[in-house]
Write a protein that holds these residues in place. Structure first.
Motif, PDB file in Angstrom:
ATOM      1  N   GLN A  29     -83.085  72.033  67.884  1.00 60.15           N
ATOM      2  CA  GLN A  29     -84.292  72.432  68.593  1.00 60.15           C
ATOM      3  C   GLN A  29     -84.730  71.392  69.610  1.00 60.15           C
ATOM      4  O   GLN A  29     -85.733  71.557  70.279  1.00 60.15           O
ATOM      5  CB  GLN A  29     -85.433  72.622  67.590  1.00 60.15           C
ATOM      6  N   SER A  30     -83.977  70.308  69.724  1.00 60.41           N
ATOM      7  CA  SER A  30     -84.358  69.268  70.666  1.00 60.41           C
ATOM      8  C   SER A  30     -84.030  69.687  72.084  1.00 60.41           C
ATOM      9  O   SER A  30     -83.033  70.373  72.338  1.00 60.41           O
ATOM     10  CB  SER A  30     -83.615  67.973  70.337  1.00 60.41           C
ATOM     11  N   VAL A  31     -84.864  69.223  73.028  1.00 61.92           N
ATOM     12  CA  VAL A  31     -84.570  69.534  74.432  1.00 61.92           C
ATOM     13  C   VAL A  31     -83.321  68.789  74.893  1.00 61.92           C
ATOM     14  O   VAL A  31     -82.752  69.113  75.927  1.00 61.92           O
ATOM     15  CB  VAL A  31     -85.768  69.173  75.352  1.00 61.92           C
ATOM     16  N   PHE A  32     -82.895  67.785  74.112  1.00 60.14           N
ATOM     17  CA  PHE A  32     -81.733  66.991  74.502  1.00 60.14           C
ATOM     18  C   PHE A  32     -80.453  67.431  73.791  1.00 60.14           C
ATOM     19  O   PHE A  32     -79.438  66.753  73.882  1.00 60.14           O
ATOM     20  CB  PHE A  32     -81.981  65.517  74.164  1.00 60.14           C
ATOM     21  N   HIS A  33     -80.486  68.560  73.080  1.00 62.97           N
ATOM     22  CA  HIS A  33     -79.362  68.855  72.182  1.00 62.97           C
ATOM     23  C   HIS A  33     -78.032  68.992  72.891  1.00 62.97           C
ATOM     24  O   HIS A  33     -76.980  68.760  72.303  1.00 62.97           O
ATOM     25  CB  HIS A  33     -79.647  70.098  71.321  1.00 62.97           C
ATOM     26  N   SER A  34     -78.041  69.374  74.168  1.00 65.93           N
ATOM     27  CA  SER A  34     -76.761  69.535  74.857  1.00 65.93           C
ATOM     28  C   SER A  34     -76.073  68.198  75.109  1.00 65.93           C
ATOM     29  O   SER A  34     -74.886  68.156  75.424  1.00 65.93           O
ATOM     30  CB  SER A  34     -76.959  70.286  76.171  1.00 65.93           C
ATOM     31  N   TYR A  35     -76.805  67.077  74.957  1.00 59.67           N
ATOM     32  CA  TYR A  35     -76.193  65.766  75.181  1.00 59.67           C
ATOM     33  C   TYR A  35     -75.607  65.190  73.908  1.00 59.67           C
ATOM     34  O   TYR A  35     -75.012  64.124  73.925  1.00 59.67           O
ATOM     35  CB  TYR A  35     -77.234  64.780  75.708  1.00 59.67           C
ATOM     36  N   PHE A  36     -75.830  65.873  72.757  1.00 60.45           N
ATOM     37  CA  PHE A  36     -75.361  65.311  71.502  1.00 60.45           C
ATOM     38  C   PHE A  36     -73.883  65.649  71.315  1.00 60.45           C
ATOM     39  O   PHE A  36     -73.469  66.787  71.491  1.00 60.45           O
ATOM     40  CB  PHE A  36     -76.187  65.858  70.324  1.00 60.45           C
ATOM     41  N   ASP A  37     -73.088  64.647  70.915  1.00 64.83           N
ATOM     42  CA  ASP A  37     -71.651  64.892  70.732  1.00 64.83           C
ATOM     43  C   ASP A  37     -71.377  65.735  69.495  1.00 64.83           C
ATOM     44  O   ASP A  37     -70.521  66.602  69.496  1.00 64.83           O
ATOM     45  CB  ASP A  37     -70.915  63.547  70.590  1.00 64.83           C
ATOM     46  N   ILE A  38     -72.081  65.408  68.401  1.00 66.00           N
ATOM     47  CA  ILE A  38     -71.866  66.144  67.151  1.00 66.00           C
ATOM     48  C   ILE A  38     -73.212  66.676  66.684  1.00 66.00           C
ATOM     49  O   ILE A  38     -74.195  65.933  66.648  1.00 66.00           O
ATOM     50  CB  ILE A  38     -71.353  65.203  66.030  1.00 66.00           C
ATOM     51  N   ILE A  39     -73.269  67.962  66.316  1.00 68.71           N
ATOM     52  CA  ILE A  39     -74.466  68.472  65.626  1.00 68.71           C
ATOM     53  C   ILE A  39     -74.006  69.084  64.313  1.00 68.71           C
ATOM     54  O   ILE A  39     -73.194  70.001  64.296  1.00 68.71           O
ATOM     55  CB  ILE A  39     -75.213  69.520  66.477  1.00 68.71           C
ATOM     56  N   TYR A  40     -74.509  68.548  63.226  1.00 67.65           N
ATOM     57  CA  TYR A  40     -74.070  69.017  61.909  1.00 67.65           C
ATOM     58  C   TYR A  40     -74.827  70.264  61.491  1.00 67.65           C
ATOM     59  O   TYR A  40     -75.996  70.430  61.807  1.00 67.65           O
ATOM     60  CB  TYR A  40     -74.305  67.925  60.857  1.00 67.65           C
ATOM     61  N   GLU A  41     -74.155  71.127  60.718  1.00 61.97           N
ATOM     62  CA  GLU A  41     -74.805  72.322  60.190  1.00 61.97           C
ATOM     63  C   GLU A  41     -75.639  72.007  58.949  1.00 61.97           C
ATOM     64  O   GLU A  41     -76.601  72.679  58.646  1.00 61.97           O
ATOM     65  CB  GLU A  41     -73.736  73.371  59.807  1.00 61.97           C
ATOM     66  N   ASP A  42     -75.215  70.982  58.190  1.00 61.38           N
ATOM     67  CA  ASP A  42     -75.908  70.665  56.946  1.00 61.38           C
ATOM     68  C   ASP A  42     -76.588  69.303  57.077  1.00 61.38           C
ATOM     69  O   ASP A  42     -75.943  68.334  57.472  1.00 61.38           O
ATOM     70  CB  ASP A  42     -74.900  70.647  55.788  1.00 61.38           C
ATOM     71  N   GLU A  43     -77.882  69.241  56.707  1.00 60.05           N
ATOM     72  CA  GLU A  43     -78.611  67.988  56.898  1.00 60.05           C
ATOM     73  C   GLU A  43     -78.068  66.858  56.031  1.00 60.05           C
ATOM     74  O   GLU A  43     -78.333  65.697  56.296  1.00 60.05           O
ATOM     75  CB  GLU A  43     -80.096  68.189  56.580  1.00 60.05           C
ATOM     76  N   ARG A  44     -77.308  67.198  54.966  1.00 63.55           N
ATOM     77  CA  ARG A  44     -76.705  66.157  54.133  1.00 63.55           C
ATOM     78  C   ARG A  44     -75.221  65.991  54.428  1.00 63.55           C
ATOM     79  O   ARG A  44     -74.520  65.309  53.673  1.00 63.55           O
ATOM     80  CB  ARG A  44     -76.887  66.477  52.650  1.00 63.55           C
ATOM     81  N   ILE A  45     -74.755  66.592  55.518  1.00 64.46           N
ATOM     82  CA  ILE A  45     -73.336  66.510  55.890  1.00 64.46           C
ATOM     83  C   ILE A  45     -72.440  66.877  54.711  1.00 64.46           C
ATOM     84  O   ILE A  45     -71.423  66.261  54.462  1.00 64.46           O
ATOM     85  CB  ILE A  45     -72.977  65.073  56.386  1.00 64.46           C
ATOM     86  N   ASN A  46     -72.865  67.908  53.956  1.00 67.57           N
ATOM     87  CA  ASN A  46     -72.098  68.368  52.790  1.00 67.57           C
ATOM     88  C   ASN A  46     -71.886  67.300  51.730  1.00 67.57           C
ATOM     89  O   ASN A  46     -70.949  67.389  50.943  1.00 67.57           O
ATOM     90  CB  ASN A  46     -70.737  68.938  53.209  1.00 67.57           C
ATOM     91  N   GLN A  47     -72.748  66.270  51.703  1.00 67.31           N
ATOM     92  CA  GLN A  47     -72.656  65.264  50.644  1.00 67.31           C
ATOM     93  C   GLN A  47     -73.693  65.592  49.569  1.00 67.31           C
ATOM     94  O   GLN A  47     -74.557  66.436  49.769  1.00 67.31           O
ATOM     95  CB  GLN A  47     -72.947  63.870  51.231  1.00 67.31           C
ATOM     96  N   ASP A  48     -73.585  64.864  48.413  1.00 63.61           N
ATOM     97  CA  ASP A  48     -74.499  65.157  47.309  1.00 63.61           C
ATOM     98  C   ASP A  48     -75.932  64.738  47.585  1.00 63.61           C
ATOM     99  O   ASP A  48     -76.859  65.350  47.110  1.00 63.61           O
ATOM    100  CB  ASP A  48     -74.085  64.370  46.046  1.00 63.61           C
ATOM    101  N   THR A  49     -76.101  63.605  48.265  1.00 61.47           N
ATOM    102  CA  THR A  49     -77.452  63.085  48.449  1.00 61.47           C
ATOM    103  C   THR A  49     -77.718  62.857  49.929  1.00 61.47           C
ATOM    104  O   THR A  49     -76.795  62.769  50.739  1.00 61.47           O
ATOM    105  CB  THR A  49     -77.645  61.743  47.722  1.00 61.47           C
ATOM    106  N   ASN A  50     -79.000  62.726  50.264  1.00 63.41           N
ATOM    107  CA  ASN A  50     -79.378  62.461  51.645  1.00 63.41           C
ATOM    108  C   ASN A  50     -78.776  61.150  52.129  1.00 63.41           C
ATOM    109  O   ASN A  50     -78.302  61.037  53.261  1.00 63.41           O
ATOM    110  CB  ASN A  50     -80.902  62.368  51.771  1.00 63.41           C
TER     111      ASN A  50
END
Lengths: 335, 120, 151
Positions: A29-50
């Motif tokens: 939702q950031s106005v800068f999102h097109s400049y980001f190289d990687i955007i993850y689908e999961d906030e924990r990057i599919n790991q067990d903990t934050n």
């Protein structure tokens, strides 16, 4: 003081040869999102903990920055980085996986620039060839440490900010043609205006930003004008206060074409983000993402990055302490 | 029943407004505010005012956190009336267990089933 | 820049909390939670033979169960942002404080995480509720024993 000047000047033009930015799902939702190289689908990057997810995306971003520089991890002399979590463990664990010589750095949300300043000194000294610098933050991990569990129904006031899940890293090497380089820097002093509300970071950090900006611009006021002076995460509230402080002191008359704040702009005008974005990843992702891109394409040729940090802990707040803050500034040019 | 539901709505709402003023004007944290309201509930029962308040407002008086203070004090006083001073200690959790037990039970169940999500 | 001259600038520029709007929202949502509680009280009185005074026990437990569902599905924090004290003051707020802490700290395990941290936010309510009940009951019992007042 060596030169009677608070400002550091780098005569060898240490160059930022590459950068990499990663962000979490909400940051789409950031106005800068097109400049980001990687955007993850999961906030924990599919790991067990934050915290594990935090370490994972630091590792991913560092690996990408090194690759974009056309280098191997073994070419990097040192990794300089930190985050907001206790004892910076996500960065420590990422450094373990990266197997690069590592020096942790803590300046709260100002770590993005403090790591670059230190990297510049190392390259300038000619003791190192390539330094990896940057910082990051993960929303859930920071919220539960500094404020409340994330499902808790606390009411954020209108001057509250949202910690981003993002990382911004870069590789600094000796001067390279057609790359933005570090011209000078001002290291911040701790400024404490006795703010006590941990939900109002912007008001607490604005005086620190003002002190560093005033110091740096004063030394350069006879030079050509700046295209941009951009602060890290003062948010809409803190940025308005900074502008007022600059107006009162006359600093706003110094030759600067544009003042901006990364945190105030990060999520655009969406009201659920209140005063805007904050976190060590906010300044890092914006400075080393879209702004770096604009300098690289020569849309901007002389920029001052001023990252701000609040140097409190959950304990210091409970013990009734005020919130001391700091701001570090680094001046980036391109020829 | 409709009348008592409306009374519950109004009274409960007003207690929450007091809480909101403590948040916004007195600038207290939620923990401070709720602790204060619990103590108020406790003192009101000391004066014998909370039970009639429940009779009037029903859930408008039992659902807000003030009723915790009332239950704890009420239990203590009931036992003290029967057994003297020792009742002050033994009586407290007799009447309140449901709220706290439910919170613990559903806390554990919640932790089993749910995972927190950082959406805004 | 010293603290004394800085605070007026902050007061002037920082957005104020919308107190009136917050109070209306708190009234409305808090009222709804209590109205729902009232309906459950009636259900318990008519179907399960509780009296008006004892119906509060299962009612409170039911409200905490509802808080668990709202918290687990990520809805309570949205209600909380809108309603402030309207979601914190009813016993559902207590439930949310306990359950959100339990859910959050599962990453530290069941004993050191969930068990130790569950009352991080709500503990002071229990502590001061008990302490206050003790003081009030003690004072009243002393006054009764001294013959100053009657039960």
């Amino acid at each position: 003081m060596v030169n009677q000047s608070r400002m550091l000047e780098f005569s060898t033009k240490p160059a930022i040869v590459s950068t990499a930015i990663a962000a979490g799902p909400l940051e789409k939702q950031s106005v800068f999102h097109s400049y980001f190289d990687i955007i993850y689908e999961d906030e924990r990057i599919n790991q067990d903990t934050n915290e594990k997810g935090h370490a994972q995306f630091i590792e991913d971003t560092c690996t990408l920055a090194v690759r974009k520089a056309g280098l191997q991890k073994s070419d990097i002399d040192v990794l300089l980085s930190g985050d907001l979590i206790n004892q910076m463990t996500p960065t420590n664990f990422a450094a373990r996986e990266l197997a690069i010589p590592f020096m942790g750095m803590f300046s709260a949300c100002a770590t993005s620039v403090s790591s670059l300043i230190t990297a510049s000194v190392m390259i300038e000294s000619n003791l190192m060839e390539h330094v990896l610098f940057g910082s990051s933050s993960q929303h859930n991990a920071v919220e539960r440490q500094f404020r409340y569990p994330i499902e808790y129904g606390a009411q954020k006031p209108p001057f509250g900010q949202w910690t981003v899940t993002a990382a911004g890293f870069g590789v600094l090497s000796h001067a390279q043609e057609d790359r933005p380089y570090v011209k000078s820097a001002t290291i911040g002093k701790v400024i404490d205006c006795e703010c006590t509300d941990p939900l109002d970071m912007g008001s607490a950090m604005a005086p620190a930003a003002f002190d560093t900006i005033q110091s740096h611009l004063q030394e350069n006021k006879d030079e050509a004008s700046y295209d941009l002076v951009i602060t890290g995460d003062l948010g809409k509230t803190g940025f308005a206060i900074l502008k007022e402080l600059m107006k009162k002191s006359g600093v706003d008359s110094y030759p600067v074409k544009l003042f901006r704040d990364a945190g105030a702009e990060f999520y655009g005008n969406k009201s659920e983000f209140k005063s805007g974005a904050s976190g060590a990843g906010c300044s890092a992702s914006v400075f080393y993402g879209p702004i770096y891109g604009d300098i690289l394409s020569k849309k901007l040729k002389k920029v001052l990055f001023v990252a701000t940090g609040a140097l409190l802990s959950p304990l210091s707040f409970q013990q009734g302490e005020t919130i001391p803050c700091i701001a570090h500034a680094v001046e980036i040019w391109i020829d | 029943m409709i009348v008592s539901t409306i009374i519950a709505f109004i009274v409960g709402g007003l207690i929450c407004v007091i809480g909101q003023l403590l948040f916004d004007v007195a600038k207290l944290t939620p923990a401070h505010t709720l602790s204060l309201l619990v103590i108020v509930g406790s003192i009101l029962d000391g004066f014998g005012l909370y039970e009639p308040f429940i009779d009037f407002a029903g859930a408008g008086a039992t659902v807000p956190i003030t009723s915790f203070g009332n239950s704890l004090t009420h239990g203590a006083l009931q036992e003290a009336e029967k057994h003297g001073f020792i009742g002050v200690l033994t009586g407290m959790f007799e009447v309140t267990s449901s709220g706290i037990s439910a919170a613990i039970l559903f806390g554990v169940i919640g932790a089993l089933i749910f995972k927190p999500k950082g959406n805004v | 820049m010293d603290a004394k001259s800085y605070q007026p600038i902050v007061d002037q520029i920082a957005p104020k909390r919308p107190v009136l709007r917050n109070c209306f929202a708190a009234f409305f949502v808090g009222g709804i939670f209590c109205a729902i509680g009232q309906i459950f009280s009636y259900l318990y009185m008519y179907f399960f033979n509780f009296t008006e005074r004892t119906a509060s026990n299962p009612t409170v437990a039911t409200m905490v169960f509802i808080a668990m569902l709202l918290t687990g599905f990520g809805l309570y924090k949205k209600i909380g942002q809108f309603a402030g004290a309207g979601s914190a003051v009813p016993v559902t707020g207590f439930g949310n404080a306990v359950i959100s802490a339990a859910i959050e700290h599962k990453s530290e395990g069941w004993v050191l995480g969930v068990g130790s941290n569950m009352f991080k936010l709500a503990g002071s309510v229990i502590v001061y509720g008990v302490f206050s009940a003790f003081v009030v009951a003690l004072i009243k019992t002393i006054l009764v024993k001294m013959g100053v007042i009657a039960w």
